[in-house]
Design an enzyme around this catalytic site. Structure first.
Site, PDB file in Angstrom:
ATOM      1  N   HIS A 353      45.938  18.748  18.806  1.00 43.58           N
ATOM      2  CA  HIS A 353      46.619  19.220  19.869  1.00 43.58           C
ATOM      3  C   HIS A 353      45.623  20.010  20.651  1.00 43.58           C
ATOM      4  CE1 HIS A 353      50.729  18.225  18.888  1.00 43.58           C
ATOM      5  NE2 HIS A 353      50.399  18.655  17.843  1.00 43.58           N
ATOM      6  N   LYS A 534      53.287  29.787  31.071  1.00 50.87           N
ATOM      7  CA  LYS A 534      52.676  29.314  29.818  1.00 50.87           C
ATOM      8  C   LYS A 534      52.083  30.350  29.286  1.00 50.87           C
ATOM      9  CE  LYS A 534      50.554  26.230  32.679  1.00 50.87           C
ATOM     10  NZ  LYS A 534      50.716  24.993  32.372  1.00 50.87           N
ATOM     11  N   ARG A 535      51.533  30.114  28.205  1.00 46.01           N
ATOM     12  CA  ARG A 535      50.600  31.233  27.436  1.00 46.01           C
ATOM     13  C   ARG A 535      49.640  31.704  28.363  1.00 46.01           C
ATOM     14  NH1 ARG A 535      51.803  32.585  21.842  1.00 46.01           N
ATOM     15  NH2 ARG A 535      50.099  33.737  21.903  1.00 46.01           N
ATOM     16  N   LYS A 540      43.617  28.206  31.268  1.00 47.62           N
ATOM     17  CA  LYS A 540      44.945  27.696  32.016  1.00 47.62           C
ATOM     18  C   LYS A 540      44.952  28.279  33.592  1.00 47.62           C
ATOM     19  CE  LYS A 540      47.912  27.455  27.849  1.00 47.62           C
ATOM     20  NZ  LYS A 540      48.500  26.272  27.847  1.00 47.62           N
ATOM     21  N   THR A 642      53.570  20.467  28.345  1.00 49.63           N
ATOM     22  CA  THR A 642      54.611  19.530  28.355  1.00 49.63           C
ATOM     23  C   THR A 642      55.520  20.344  29.426  1.00 49.63           C
ATOM     24  OG1 THR A 642      55.185  21.062  26.712  1.00 49.63           O
ATOM     25  CG2 THR A 642      54.832  18.999  26.163  1.00 49.63           C
ATOM     26  N   LYS A 646      58.742  19.101  32.295  1.00 49.50           N
ATOM     27  CA  LYS A 646      59.979  19.672  32.695  1.00 49.50           C
ATOM     28  C   LYS A 646      60.077  20.090  33.935  1.00 49.50           C
ATOM     29  CE  LYS A 646      59.474  21.467  27.989  1.00 49.50           C
ATOM     30  NZ  LYS A 646      58.857  22.851  27.191  1.00 49.50           N
TER      31      LYS A 646
HETATM   32  C1  26V Z   1      46.454  27.198  17.398  1.00 53.30           C
HETATM   33  C2  26V Z   1      46.260  27.895  16.399  1.00 53.30           C
HETATM   34  C3  26V Z   1      44.803  28.254  15.938  1.00 53.30           C
HETATM   35  C4  26V Z   1      44.322  28.766  14.536  1.00 53.30           C
HETATM   36  C5  26V Z   1      45.349  29.624  14.009  1.00 53.30           C
HETATM   37  C6  26V Z   1      46.848  29.432  14.639  1.00 53.30           C
HETATM   38  C7  26V Z   1      47.084  28.550  15.587  1.00 53.30           C
HETATM   39  C8  26V Z   1      48.373  28.340  16.201  1.00 53.30           C
HETATM   40  C9  26V Z   1      48.529  27.667  17.068  1.00 53.30           C
HETATM   41  C10 26V Z   1      47.604  27.088  17.742  1.00 53.30           C
HETATM   42  C11 26V Z   1      48.096  25.706  18.938  1.00 53.30           C
HETATM   43  C12 26V Z   1      47.126  25.235  19.700  1.00 53.30           C
HETATM   44  C13 26V Z   1      47.491  24.116  19.886  1.00 53.30           C
HETATM   45  C14 26V Z   1      48.654  23.919  20.922  1.00 53.30           C
HETATM   46  O1  26V Z   1      49.665  24.462  20.999  1.00 53.30           O
HETATM   47  N1  26V Z   1      48.171  22.815  21.719  1.00 53.30           N
HETATM   48  C15 26V Z   1      49.084  22.439  22.820  1.00 53.30           C
HETATM   49  O2  26V Z   1      49.728  21.487  22.333  1.00 53.30           O
HETATM   50  C16 26V Z   1      50.996  20.878  23.387  1.00 53.30           C
HETATM   51  C17 26V Z   1      51.574  19.934  22.393  1.00 53.30           C
HETATM   52  O3  26V Z   1      50.835  18.815  22.069  1.00 53.30           O
HETATM   53  C18 26V Z   1      50.113  20.390  24.337  1.00 53.30           C
HETATM   54  O4  26V Z   1      50.947  19.934  25.366  1.00 53.30           O
HETATM   55  C19 26V Z   1      49.285  21.500  25.143  1.00 53.30           C
HETATM   56  O5  26V Z   1      48.296  20.969  25.926  1.00 53.30           O
HETATM   57  C20 26V Z   1      48.075  22.151  23.701  1.00 53.30           C
HETATM   58  O6  26V Z   1      47.518  23.402  24.481  1.00 53.30           O
END
Ligand code: 26V
Length: 797
Positions: A353, A534-535, A540, A642, A646
């Site tokens: 992701h 979004k975050r 972004k 995503t 929406k």
């Molecule tokens: C990353 C990390 C890094 C290390 C520790 C904890 C942690 C927790 C969550 C994340 C999330 C990063 C990945 C993420 O959310 N990616 C997003 O995934 C969406 C669904 O596929 C996608 O639409 C977004 O573009 C993407 O940023």
């Protein structure tokens, strides 16, 4: 198969029964909370039937099951969603009205279950709903965090975090399963007993299951979301207790209490925290033990596991599944190593992701080997096997390098399919993230473009538009979203376009009321609602948006009599608590908002609002009311997005870059219905080669110079004029995300948006086309892709 048998009197009786006997409350003095509980239990009762039926069929037909392992499930509220999918919403509204209760207030009384950070967690929730709709036998496995994502407040424009506590009130959707509990070990030693390696953990906790049924559209199928809560294996260590060492005696309880206590809120930078690794292993080990137990109930050949079990790893967070499954098969079932590895590979799929290097999980071998000593051995063996098996593997490729375990490489090597989440992202995985592994394993990397569930993100959250769609093309589009294409011929009719505009206007009026009561800001519902939610992340580029907003304000002030299109700029989103640069951007947006909103000269033309604590429920309110969708990340950085889908579904055209799934949105909707701007992913890489790129871009743009000067002079922070000196300096000299380079193009695209919006008929055409052509972005389509390409699972419906 809507629950048509259920009549209004039946439902009312069920609600009163629960109010009386489950809640022990008299209708005379029941609170909104009591009514919400009573209604939730009454609705939950209607899910149990399809849930049991689905489970029984899966057993009876010995169907292959999908297991979706995810550290995050951002499910939000469940009551209205369950009502909608069971076809009981109108009945529920009526029943509550008969009891003198307002359905919306009851729905809003439910806490928003925020067991996720953002896109990745919400995707898991949409997938659960789609699998239930399609009839794909599936279990979601996650952690039952006591505290979900923190709540956000603003104090003098600063983000302040407070703990979230969704579980303080009773959670009516789950069933506790004390009988389904597993022991999870950590630390300790590995002993060789008669030539076999045996792990003797130094610490243990119990994983206890809590099941939430997930019902699909029309209640035809229901799956289980199984979340694990941690419990101490022993209440305390009696030996230590008797020695008088009371603190140490309570250690087992302390470990258990902290393990499932809180969701890590940092989705930006990975920080090798031991507790996080323990959480990941806790989820994964509990899930795998549960999967094997279920499998062995009616099978005895452990080698046939891949025929019956597909396990999906949502990012690398559960990537310990590879080594853990090998451990269970070898140490537990006597399977030989290579065979165990091949069985695990055939079961496992890995979804990536993010390409951001700072978010890729790597564990110091010291930490990893300390917390999971047996798994460290297995990881090294996997790595050695892979090196051996693939002689041409370059020396710098591998799972364990520079005293770190790289979870991406581990997940890749242990999976039979690796996928990206948009066409562009999947190509970049091949080209930039895993080029060598891609060569060694051609065909392993595939694409499954994300989607969102149209039941929640259109049918439930946007009733005015949903009703118009059904009136226009009939029903049945909710689980066959390509049917929205049937709207296209109607877009040619003025009557339809006006009705489309009227539906949007209803949503905008509702949002305006909410903004007035919740944020104390009054906005003009006829202005353009321009939304970026979004975050908060540098890539972004909320910064690009607010800089352009300042330029726009400045331009209005220089020509106050001009024919400006009134705009409301809406921002929403949280920053990771330790992400200083993102927090500074939040502060700037709030500072700019307070100056702009109190400017009498521009009052009717520009308003900036930033409601705090953006979450799933707020998204359900904002997205249907949006005119314009901001998807402006630096090309090559957003894996998919995503939210973009929406907005499109809800009839908001995108202003955006060629990034993530924007590329596919553009392709579906057509160039004339999308406001495209900015450098491409390739151009971004080229541009960065010039060390002076941002300086040159600023020098070439008078409007950008003016904006940066206003900020630097302290126009938006008169009490502390140097507040943004650092920020301005970074735009000039360290602009990694190319805010300056894309500024003029963005501004020109915004001018085009104004022109389009001023032509009401042109705008409505564009908006309606966005809805009509959004069918591809249903998560049902995504799930069918996984079922065919990754899981080899057949739908039961
Ligand atoms: C990353 C990390 C890094 C290390 C520790 C904890 C942690 C927790 C969550 C994340 C999330 C990063 C990945 C993420 O959310 N990616 C997003 O995934 C969406 C669904 O596929 C996608 O639409 C977004 O573009 C993407 O940023």
């Amino acid at each position: 198969m809507f629950d048509t048998q259920l009549t209004l009197p039946d439902l009312k009786t069920a609600i009163l029964q629960h109010l009386t006997y489950t809640l022990g409350k008299d209708a005379q003095n029941a609170s909104v909370y009591d009514w919400r509980m009573a209604l939730s239990f009454a609705i939950r009762d209607r899910i149990v039937g399809p849930w049991f039926a689905s489970t029984r069929r899966t057993w009876a037909e010995d169907r292959k099951r999908v297991y979706y392992l995810s550290m995050e499930f951002l499910i939000g509220r469940l009551l209205e969603d369950a009502c909608v999918n069971l076809g009981l919403r109108d009945l529920a509204v009526q029943a509550m009205e008969d009891f003198g209760q307002d359905f919306s207030s009851i729905v809003e009384n439910e806490p928003d279950a925020a067991l996720g950070n953002g896109g990745l967690g919400r995707l898991a929730a949409c997938f659960m709903e789609s699998m239930a709709t399609i009839g794909c036998p599936a279990y979601g496995y996650g952690i039952r965090y006591e505290h979900g994502l923190f709540r956000q407040r603003f104090e003098a424009g600063h983000q302040v975090e407070t703990p979230e506590d969704w579980l303080l009130s009773r959670h009516p959707w789950e069933f506790e399963r004390p009988e389904s509990a597993y022991t999870i070990g950590f630390k300790g030693t590995v002993e060789n007993r008669d030539g076999r390696e045996v792990w003797v953990p130094g610490e243990t906790v119990q994983a206890e299951a809590y099941d939430t049924p997930v019902v699909g559209w029309q209640g035809k199928w229901a799956n289980t979301l199984r979340l694990w809560g941690a419990r101490p294996t022993t209440l305390f260590d009696l030996e230590r207790f008797n020695r008088g060492d009371y603190t140490a005696a309570a250690e087992p309880e302390t470990l258990a209490r902290t393990l499932s206590r809180v969701l890590y809120p940092d989705d930006t930078t990975y920080q090798g925290k031991e507790l996080r690794l323990k959480q990941e292993f806790f989820l994964t080990s509990a899930a795998l033990q549960d999967i094997l137990r279920r499998y062995l109930k009616n099978h005895n050949d452990i080698r046939a596991l891949p025929k019956h079990v597909a396990i999906q790893m949502n990012d690398t967070h559960p990537a310990i599944a590879g080594p853990e499954l090998i451990r269970l098969l070898t140490d537990g079932h006597g399977v030989e190593f290579v065979e165990a590895l091949e069985i695990a590979q055939a079961c496992l799929g890995y979804t990536n992701h993010t390409l951001l290097p700072e978010a890729l999980e790597r564990w110091a071998t010291f930490t990893f080997g300390n917390v999971l000593p047996r798994h460290m051995q297995i990881v090294e063996r996997i790595d050695a096997w892979h090196k051996d098996e693939y002689h041409s593997r370059p020396h710098y490729v591998g799972i364990v390098k520079h005293h770190e375990v790289r979870m991406g490489e581990l997940a890749f090597i242990m999976a039979h399919k690796v996928n990206g989440v948009s066409a562009l992202h999947s190509e970049l995985i091949k080209k930039n993230l895993f080029p060598e592994l891609d060569k060694l394993h051609p065909g392993r990397i595939i694409n499954e473009t994300n989607g969102v569930t149209p039941r929640r993100w259109l049918r439930m959250c946007n009733r005015p538009l949903s009703n118009l769609i059904t009136d226009t093309i009939g029903d049945g589009w909710e689980d066959d979203l390509d049917r929205l294409r049937d709207l296209e011929p109607h877009v040619e009719q003025k009557g339809f376009r006006d009705a489309f505009g009227a539906a949007k206007r209803v949503n905008k009026a509702r949002l305006s009321d909410w903004l007035r009561t919740e944020c104390g800001v009054s906005v003009n519902p006829d202005a353009m609602f321009d939304v970026q939610v979004k975050r908060i992340h540098e890539y972004k580029r909320q910064l690009l948006n607010i800089l352009e907003t300042i330029a726009h304000w400045h331009a209005i002030k220089q020509n106050p009599k001009g024919r400006w299109v009134p705009r409301v700029k809406i921002f929403g989103g949280k920053s990771a608590p330790g992400y200083a640069v993102a927090k500074e951007i939040i502060h700037l947006i709030n500072d700019v908002a307070s100056v702009v909103n109190s400017d009498i000269e521009t009052r009717d033309l520009l308003t900036i609002v930033y409601p705090p604590n953006y979450n799933v429920s707020m998204a359900e309110r904002l997205i249907p009311a949006a005119d314009l969708s901001e998807q402006i990340s630096t090309a090559g950085k957003e894996a998919s997005g995503t939210g973009n889908m929406k907005f499109m579904m809800n009839g908001a055209p995108t202003i955006g870059t060629l990034d993530g799934a924007n590329v596919e949105i553009l392709q579906e909707v057509g160039r004339e219905n999308f406001f495209l701007f900015g450098l491409t992913a390739e151009e971004v890489l080229k541009r960065r080669e010039d060390g002076d790129h941002s300086k040159k871009a600023i020098e070439a743009s008078k409007p950008l110079q003016d904006v940066l000067q206003m900020i630097a002079e302290g126009r938006f922070c008169p009490t502390q004029k140097d507040r943004y000196h650092g920020l301005v300096h970074r735009v000039w000299h360290h602009d990694y995300f190319l805010v300056a380079d894309d500024f003029d193009a963005y501004r020109a695209a915004q001018a085009e948006v104004d022109r389009a919006f001023a032509d009401r008929d042109r705008w409505l055409r564009m908006a309606a086309m966005n809805t009509a052509r959004s069918g591809f972005f249903s998560s049902d389509r995504t799930i069918r892709g996984y079922m065919k390409d990754v899981w080899s699972v057949e739908a039961a419906l």
